[in-house]
Design an enzyme around this catalytic site. Structure first.
Site, PDB file in Angstrom:
ATOM      1  N   SER A 170       0.824  -1.168  -0.110  1.00  0.00           N
ATOM      2  CA  SER A 170       0.019   0.148   0.313  1.00  0.00           C
ATOM      3  C   SER A 170       0.679   1.224   0.031  1.00  0.00           C
ATOM      4  O   SER A 170       1.990   1.245   0.549  1.00  0.00           O
ATOM      5  CB  SER A 170      -1.085   0.074   1.218  1.00  0.00           C
ATOM      6  OG  SER A 170      -1.431   1.197   1.379  1.00  0.00           O
ATOM      7  N   TYR A 183      -1.874  -0.625  10.601  1.00  0.00           N
ATOM      8  CA  TYR A 183      -1.975  -1.169   9.097  1.00  0.00           C
ATOM      9  C   TYR A 183      -0.650  -0.713   8.409  1.00  0.00           C
ATOM     10  O   TYR A 183      -0.023  -1.010   7.400  1.00  0.00           O
ATOM     11  CB  TYR A 183      -3.260  -0.595   8.552  1.00  0.00           C
ATOM     12  CG  TYR A 183      -3.423  -0.960   7.141  1.00  0.00           C
ATOM     13  CD1 TYR A 183      -3.743  -2.099   6.583  1.00  0.00           C
ATOM     14  CD2 TYR A 183      -3.136   0.206   6.156  1.00  0.00           C
ATOM     15  CE1 TYR A 183      -3.946  -2.575   5.422  1.00  0.00           C
ATOM     16  CE2 TYR A 183      -3.267  -0.157   4.853  1.00  0.00           C
ATOM     17  CZ  TYR A 183      -3.758  -1.228   4.441  1.00  0.00           C
ATOM     18  OH  TYR A 183      -4.116  -1.556   3.122  1.00  0.00           O
ATOM     19  N   LYS A 187       2.352  -2.297   6.439  1.00  0.00           N
ATOM     20  CA  LYS A 187       2.695  -2.270   4.788  1.00  0.00           C
ATOM     21  C   LYS A 187       3.900  -1.660   4.530  1.00  0.00           C
ATOM     22  O   LYS A 187       4.614  -1.957   3.545  1.00  0.00           O
ATOM     23  CB  LYS A 187       1.688  -1.295   4.289  1.00  0.00           C
ATOM     24  CG  LYS A 187       0.193  -1.904   4.226  1.00  0.00           C
ATOM     25  CD  LYS A 187       0.222  -3.002   3.496  1.00  0.00           C
ATOM     26  CE  LYS A 187      -1.060  -3.646   3.370  1.00  0.00           C
ATOM     27  NZ  LYS A 187      -1.383  -4.788   2.554  1.00  0.00           N
TER      28      LYS A 187
END
Length: 279
Positions: A170, A183, A187
């Site tokens: 991401s 998160y 990533k």
């Protein structure tokens, strides 16, 4: 004079071939008879990737944690005439990862491509409020399971003389998304995982690259754009004034898995509409 004419004719023929290919008048299958596993591939980016790989000639095995999602995705893609099967797979469970690989081997006798797309994000808020349980869940699924999935498919790729792995990361690995601390960190870890696996597996003729989507309009990312005011604000901050579509990612993955990308390894391709993407 004749030599110049032949040279000009050659250039004309080459130019016509490019024109025909770009206009869709001809279509080759760059992944013909390749076998591809795509995790978390019954919706959103994963589904778009699975469809594109199959359109480009691959036999694709889709997966999801829920049988009903697998059944729906397989029915849709088979209805389009594509070579697709599916199985339930929770990537955090070793037995499910093994079943996914076994399914591909039974049906297609090998594995050439892995697209690791599975990810979770169970938390929205301040980083100081994240519990150890949340950290464990995010890193286990987003990072550890990705590494274990790659480890499991490599022996099968070696039997085929090589293969291609694409890790779906991401742009959050480069530029933080507010309130998504764990998160974001997971990533960023995938960027390092890509570099390390790429270096170790290159001698086995297995390439490892990473796709880093920006804000793609999917159910998974809906918390970031479901309010119109928030979506409009995001668009104003982007160079390309729209949110991405899952299909914006699919062609890049197909390319990275193809022979056209045979000299690309350890790289991260950002599909983010111009979102800043440097650590």
């Amino acid at each position: 004079m004749q030599k110049a004419g032949r040279l000009l004719g050659g250039w004309t023929q080459a130019w016509m071939s490019v024109r025909m290919a770009s206009s869709g008048l001809t279509r080759r299958n760059p992944l013909s008879n390749k076998v591809a596993l795509v995790t978390a591939s019954t919706d959103g980016i994963g589904f778009a990737i699975a469809r594109r790989l199959a359109e480009d000639g691959a036999h694709v095995v889709v997966s999801s944690r829920k049988q009903q999602n697998v059944d729906r995705a397989v029915a849709t893609l088979q209805g389009e005439g594509l070579s697709v099967t599916g199985i339930v797979c929770h990537v955090g469970k070793a037995e499910d990862r093994e079943k996914l690989i076994t399914t591909a081997l039974k049906r297609h006798q090998g594995i050439d491509i892995l697209v690791s797309n599975a990810a979770v994000n169970p938390f929205f808020g301040n980083l100081m409020d994240v519990t150890e349980e949340v950290w464990d869940k995010v890193l286990s699924i987003n990072v550890t399971a990705t590494a274990m999935m790659i480890k499991a498919v490599v022996p099968e790729m070696e039997k085929r003389g090589g293969g291609s792995v694409v890790i779906v990361g991401s742009v959050a690995g480069f530029t933080r998304f507010p309130s998504l601390g764990p998160y974001n960190v997971s990533k960023t870890a995938l960027l390092g995982l890509t570099k390390n696996f790429a270096a170790e597996l290159a001698p086995k003729n297995i390439r490892v690259n990473c796709l880093a989507p920006g804000l793609i309009k999917t159910r998974f990312s809906s918390v970031l754009w479901e309010e119109k005011a928030r979506e409009d604000f995001i668009k104003e901050a982007m160079q390309i004034r729209r949110l991405g579509k899952p299909e914006d990612c699919a062609g890049i993955v197909s390319f990275l898995c193809s022979e056209d990308a045979s000299y690309i390894n350890g790289e991260t391709v950002v599909v983010g509409g111009g979102t800043p993407s440097r650590l």
